[in-house]
Enzyme design. Structure first.
Site, PDB file in Angstrom:
ATOM      1  N   LYS A 119       0.838  -1.215   0.000  1.00 35.92           N
ATOM      2  CA  LYS A 119       0.000   0.000   0.000  1.00 35.92           C
ATOM      3  C   LYS A 119       0.866   1.254   0.000  1.00 35.92           C
ATOM      4  CE  LYS A 119      -2.886   3.208   0.426  1.00 35.92           C
ATOM      5  NZ  LYS A 119      -3.950   3.735  -0.379  1.00 35.92           N
ATOM      6  N   CYS A 173      -2.572  11.299   0.202  1.00 35.24           N
ATOM      7  CA  CYS A 173      -1.811  10.043   0.321  1.00 35.24           C
ATOM      8  C   CYS A 173      -0.436  10.080  -0.332  1.00 35.24           C
ATOM      9  CB  CYS A 173      -2.608   8.863  -0.192  1.00 35.24           C
ATOM     10  SG  CYS A 173      -3.499   9.138  -1.664  1.00 35.24           S
TER      11      CYS A 173
HETATM   12  N1  SAJ Z   1       0.475  14.808  -9.987  1.00 32.77           N
HETATM   13  C1  SAJ Z   1       1.541  15.294 -10.757  1.00 32.77           C
HETATM   14  N2  SAJ Z   1       1.919  14.576 -11.845  1.00 32.77           N
HETATM   15  C2  SAJ Z   1       1.305  13.394 -12.194  1.00 32.77           C
HETATM   16  C3  SAJ Z   1       0.239  12.927 -11.382  1.00 32.77           C
HETATM   17  C4  SAJ Z   1      -0.168  13.650 -10.282  1.00 32.77           C
HETATM   18  O1  SAJ Z   1       2.116  16.346 -10.470  1.00 32.77           O
HETATM   19  O2  SAJ Z   1       1.687  12.801 -13.202  1.00 32.77           O
HETATM   20  C5  SAJ Z   1       0.084  15.558  -8.794  1.00 32.77           C
HETATM   21  C6  SAJ Z   1      -1.368  16.007  -8.802  1.00 32.77           C
HETATM   22  O3  SAJ Z   1      -1.495  17.283  -9.376  1.00 32.77           O
HETATM   23  C7  SAJ Z   1      -1.699  16.031  -7.308  1.00 32.77           C
HETATM   24  C8  SAJ Z   1      -0.823  14.926  -6.725  1.00 32.77           C
HETATM   25  O4  SAJ Z   1       0.208  14.684  -7.691  1.00 32.77           O
HETATM   26  O5  SAJ Z   1      -1.324  17.261  -6.737  1.00 32.77           O
HETATM   27  C9  SAJ Z   1      -1.562  13.620  -6.437  1.00 32.77           C
HETATM   28  O6  SAJ Z   1      -2.273  13.322  -7.587  1.00 32.77           O
HETATM   29  P1  SAJ Z   1      -2.879  11.824  -7.819  1.00 32.77           P
HETATM   30  O7  SAJ Z   1      -3.403  11.757  -9.197  1.00 32.77           O
HETATM   31  O8  SAJ Z   1      -1.891  10.820  -7.400  1.00 32.77           O
HETATM   32  O9  SAJ Z   1      -4.159  11.797  -6.903  1.00 32.77           O
HETATM   33  P2  SAJ Z   1      -4.372  11.212  -5.450  1.00 32.77           P
HETATM   34  O10 SAJ Z   1      -3.512  11.869  -4.455  1.00 32.77           O
HETATM   35  O11 SAJ Z   1      -5.837  11.247  -5.253  1.00 32.77           O
HETATM   36  O12 SAJ Z   1      -3.875   9.680  -5.569  1.00 32.77           O
HETATM   37  C10 SAJ Z   1      -4.808   8.645  -5.582  1.00 32.77           C
HETATM   38  C11 SAJ Z   1      -4.091   7.424  -5.083  1.00 32.77           C
HETATM   39  N3  SAJ Z   1      -5.091   6.419  -4.835  1.00 32.77           N
HETATM   40  C12 SAJ Z   1      -5.083   5.800  -3.629  1.00 32.77           C
HETATM   41  O13 SAJ Z   1      -4.284   6.033  -2.750  1.00 32.77           O
HETATM   42  C13 SAJ Z   1      -6.151   4.806  -3.465  1.00 32.77           C
HETATM   43  C14 SAJ Z   1      -3.106   6.913  -6.119  1.00 32.77           C
HETATM   44  O14 SAJ Z   1      -2.632   5.620  -5.712  1.00 32.77           O
HETATM   45  C15 SAJ Z   1      -3.770   6.767  -7.460  1.00 32.77           C
HETATM   46  O15 SAJ Z   1      -2.809   6.336  -8.411  1.00 32.77           O
HETATM   47  C16 SAJ Z   1      -4.298   8.134  -7.858  1.00 32.77           C
HETATM   48  O16 SAJ Z   1      -5.313   8.507  -6.894  1.00 32.77           O
HETATM   49  C17 SAJ Z   1      -4.952   8.093  -9.241  1.00 32.77           C
HETATM   50  O17 SAJ Z   1      -4.817   7.086  -9.922  1.00 32.77           O
HETATM   51  O18 SAJ Z   1      -5.540   9.133  -9.571  1.00 32.77           O
END
Ligand code: SAJ
Length: 444
Positions: A216, A279
């Site tokens: 995780k 997360c």
């Molecule tokens: N981000 C970047 N570049 C990327 C992707 C994201 O800068 O290529 C930034 C986003 O702008 C944001 C942060 O990272 O500020 C997090 O973005 P995220 O897409 O990872 O969204 P989260 O935080 O909601 O992550 C969740 C996580 N899911 C769980 O923990 C169950 C992650 O494991 C998933 O991969 C992600 O959602 C997803 O797939 O959207």
């Protein structure tokens, strides 16, 4: 233990965005579910039919109404409720401290003590919270054994089944995502799997509790490292005068047409103004905390450092643009577009906008924030943009993708208006053509 709907009693510890929907889904299946939360207000609200979760959650309201009809779920603050449960699921927050990046486990420890003091023999205890590797063995197990006087694997079962939830998609995630079931014994793994198959249609991957803890935290640390690579490529492209977005497209196209080996593919992530959320910024620290004094991780902490540098770098691009415009940032009105940590979301946890705004204010700018999803920053964009020297985009909300450069310039009414693009939302050539000084992450 046999898991039987309408017979097996379940207690959920923690009625937040993880525990509340899980409680409802088991209650919908006919299990008798009691939710235990320390927040009396939250318990009262739930028992009045209210929802403890902010934001839009598809299907949640309908599920609440259905469960209310069935009368199979109630909430309480009383830990004595654990005495009647045969299964206890722990879903409390596990934040890391800002300075040490170490988990305090305050809520977790308090919850485990209450559970230990009330749980009965042969109970299955499941931890859904994201925890550092080793926490089940070195924190959860000892507290439960000491407080209950029961012996794990002989007199009660213990497993780690980490949640994989994203706010805004809770019910869809719980029901359709695959799930790791990490028991401290084979019996615990099997029993937990028997339980989750009632609400999870995704794959239930059986393993041990340490592996579940590592998976995780590791799956999010992996994403953090991927994002950090993209951010470092952006910095490299800026230094070399290249466009990281074109570089990314060509790298991701590098696979051969009929490539069948996934490990041969490239999937360079998106550079940006920073990495927020509840997360990704936290789980890397949980992962390395678990290995503390056992090995010396390099890439994972460095990735955190690179990603946490991006708000500072966005500020550096604003400074560069002001210099190019021969303008002073002191007293200048700067509009920050987006405060939420992700596009089309109202979630502001660990948002990169926060450090960026403090850098701008420390440099003497008058910062105004706009965000169509965050209550404090809603409002007419046209009004807010009036008289601004610079616009700095941090969050890629859809609303920002359809802005007209000429209209923005007309509203800003300033020579050499500045546009800093933290998420590659705007088009550099078109913005420059319209008279903006454009600086994009990885494309300046
Ligand atoms: N981000 C970047 N570049 C990327 C992707 C994201 O800068 O290529 C930034 C986003 O702008 C944001 C942060 O990272 O500020 C997090 O973005 P995220 O897409 O990872 O969204 P989260 O935080 O909601 O992550 C969740 C996580 N899911 C769980 O923990 C169950 C992650 O494991 C998933 O991969 C992600 O959602 C997803 O797939 O959207």
């Amino acid at each position: 233990m046999k898991i039987i709907p309408f017979k097996t009693k379940i207690a959920i510890c923690g009625l937040g965005y993880v525990g509340f929907p899980v409680a409802l889904l088991f209650a919908k299946k006919g299990f008798s579910v009691v939710g235990v939360d320390v927040k009396a207000e939250r318990v009262k609200k739930i028992n009045r039919g209210g929802c403890p979760i902010e934001g839009k959650e598809p299907g949640l309201k309908e599920l609440m109404a259905e469960v209310r009809q069935k009368k199979t779920f109630r909430a309480t603050t009383e830990p004595e409720a654990y005495q009647e449960a045969e299964v206890i699921i722990v879903a409390v927050e596990t934040p890391v401290q800002d300075d040490t990046h170490e988990p305090a486990y305050t809520a977790m420890k308090a919850a485990l003590i209450c559970i230990g003091r009330n749980m009965t023999k042969d109970t299955l205890v499941i931890v859904e919270s994201t925890i550092a590797p080793g926490t089940m063995a070195h924190l959860v197990k000892p507290i439960l054994e000491d407080e209950s006087g029961l012996k794990v694997n002989e007199e009660f079962l213990l497993a780690n089944c980490p949640e994989r939830l994203m706010p805004g998609h809770l019910l869809e995630n719980i029901q359709n995502y695959n799930r790791v079931i990490g028991g401290m014994s084979k019996e615990a793994t099997k029993t937990a799997k028997d339980l989750y198959q009632y609400i999870v249609k995704g794959k239930l991957d059986e393993t041990d509790s340490v592996t579940a803890e590592i998976v995780k935290a590791g799956e999010n640390a992996y994403r953090d490292v991927q994002i950090a690579f993209a951010n470092e490529m952006a910095l490299l492209c800026e230094a070399l005068g290249a466009d990281v977005w074109q570089v990314r497209t060509l790298i991701n196209d590098c696979k051969k047409v009929k490539e069948t080996r996934p490990e041969a593919l490239r999937q360079m992530h998106l550079p940006g103004a920073g990495v927020g959320g509840h997360c990704i910024p936290k789980d890397s620290w949980l992962l390395t905390y678990g290995a503390k004094n056992l090995m010396d991780p390099k890439i994972i902490p460095l990735a955190r450092q690179i990603n946490d540098f991006m708000p500072q770098h966005t500020f550096d691009l604003v400074k560069q643009a002001f210099k190019e415009a021969s303008k002073n940032m002191v007293g200048a009105k700067i509009v920050v577009l987006g405060f939420a940590y992700a596009g089309n979301s109202d979630d502001i946890r660990n948002t990169p906008a926060e450090p960026l705004i403090s850098y701008l204010e420390k440099a003497g700018a008058k910062v105004v924030v706009h965000d169509p999803y965050v209550k404090a920053f809603k409002g007419s964009l046209a009004k807010i943009v009036k008289g601004a020297s610079a616009l700095v985009l941090v969050t890629d909300h859809d609303q920002y993708k359809i802005l007209s450069y000429n209209r923005l310039k007309g509203l800003m009414k300033i020579s050499k208006p500045i546009l800093v693009d933290g998420r590659n939302v705007f088009d550099k050539a078109a913005a420059t053509q319209a008279g903006f000084i454009y600086k994009g992450i990885g494309n300046i």
